[in-house]
Design an enzyme around this catalytic site. Sequence first.
Site, PDB file in Angstrom:
ATOM      1  N   GLN A  43     -36.310 -14.037  23.350  1.00  0.00           N
ATOM      2  CA  GLN A  43     -36.542 -14.823  22.610  1.00  0.00           C
ATOM      3  C   GLN A  43     -35.101 -14.726  21.681  1.00  0.00           C
ATOM      4  OE1 GLN A  43     -38.489 -17.288  21.394  1.00  0.00           O
ATOM      5  NE2 GLN A  43     -37.236 -17.532  19.196  1.00  0.00           N
ATOM      6  N   GLU A  44     -34.543 -13.634  21.425  1.00  0.00           N
ATOM      7  CA  GLU A  44     -33.429 -13.502  20.309  1.00  0.00           C
ATOM      8  C   GLU A  44     -31.958 -14.200  21.240  1.00  0.00           C
ATOM      9  OE1 GLU A  44     -32.828 -12.755  17.154  1.00  0.00           O
ATOM     10  OE2 GLU A  44     -34.820 -11.957  16.902  1.00  0.00           O
TER      11      GLU A  44
END
Length: 463
Positions: free
Chosen positions: A316-317
């Site tokens: 996600q990052e």
Amino acid sequence: MKKFYFNNFILINLLGLLSFLIFLSVLIHNKEFGSDLTRVERIKKTGVLRLITNNSINTYYYYNGQPTGFEYDLAREFANFLNVDLDIVTPGWNNMFSYLEQGKGDFIAAGLAITKERLEKVNFSIPYMTIQQHIVHHKLVFGPKNIEDLTFRTIHVRRGTSYHSRLEEIKKTGVDFNYILHDNVPTEELIRMVHDREIKFTVADNNIAYLNQRYYPDIRIGIALQEKESLAWAVNKNDSKMLEQINKFFLYANETGLLKQISNKYYSNIKDTDPYDLKRFHQRIKTRLPKYKKIIIEESQKYGFDWKLVAAVVYQESHFNPNARSFTNVRGLMQVTTVTAEEMGIKNRLKPSQSIKAGIKYLDKMVRKFDYLGDDYERILFALASYNIGYGHVIDAMQIAVDMGLDGMKWQNLKTTLPLLSKSKYYKQTKYGYARGWEPLQYVERILTYYDILKQKNFKEIK
């Protein structure tokens, strides 16, 4: 005759004793011994509630040696409601109703739709979810545009399901199509067969279809086959007391928000996932994750994290890209800020191993800040939101919840109050001020989706 009896005295008595023991065991097995007790009374006396269910993603399965699944979580709360332990019985889909009838379990919780055929066999509880049957097909296969367009197509479903009943109804209206019945084959397996193009069509309830699209991103959810249906738990026809207890539990679960909390845990925003994003994620699990899997596992173990959850955070990052840069100029695999990198004791946040170490250490710090939350799952959600937006803003959202008369220690309520941090009416009254409060909600939901996919992956096949 007397001579025969005398000569076979021992044998006759042994046979008589054996017959009595068999009779006694049958009585005990079928719970008829002490039949003056109702089922509910027996459950409270023995301290055991027996759930009849089926092994599947949306009902009950094991992950990391622990039972999980929507129906399992709900049944566990029902057992807590009765103050008893929960026992699980999984006889296979085709045997669940016979097990209930024979007293081998106390109720069925397996995503059952209320149908006319089933009402002849069992009584159903208050419904707990509304669903709708849909055709499921591969993205490269044209799905029917309407029910009449089913003509000449072949559809695969499990025998004895509500899908089977519905296809029979459609067939009787004169629509000329074929259907093939499978015994004890989970719907998710038929969806997998559609994804791998082994079959062209199956049918699934929309909650199951959208959930499985996470794991099989090339499937498409096609037309609805009928009006919406209700899911409920099933009890024996003659067991009014058991039905009464289940209905009391569902009323309690609705009033307290417990049902909504469990539903959100498994089904929140399942319709909002982008198949193309999911497809890219599945690809990068194979092409990028293996480079960082070892260090993620090693660092996760130090803090007691499930490494697959951490991998979901990393994706996600940065999408597993060590050179990723956010619009706020945060960089690296876990998008660690310069300040956080220094605080966590690393020098080069662009180095994958250091970024992962710093990110996991910081996530652990956020988790520990919420030690006072009683629920482990809730604690992780609060920590993830803090990782994204900052601990201070989460505390502000919790205070807003309290000011609104809500429980600030429930994630469900923070889903209401976090977005308010972008409104001057609210953020002017907070300690940490304005924040894009909708972002941590999206952030957490995406991580949970990626985590759910990773939990189902066989990493022995991914080197």
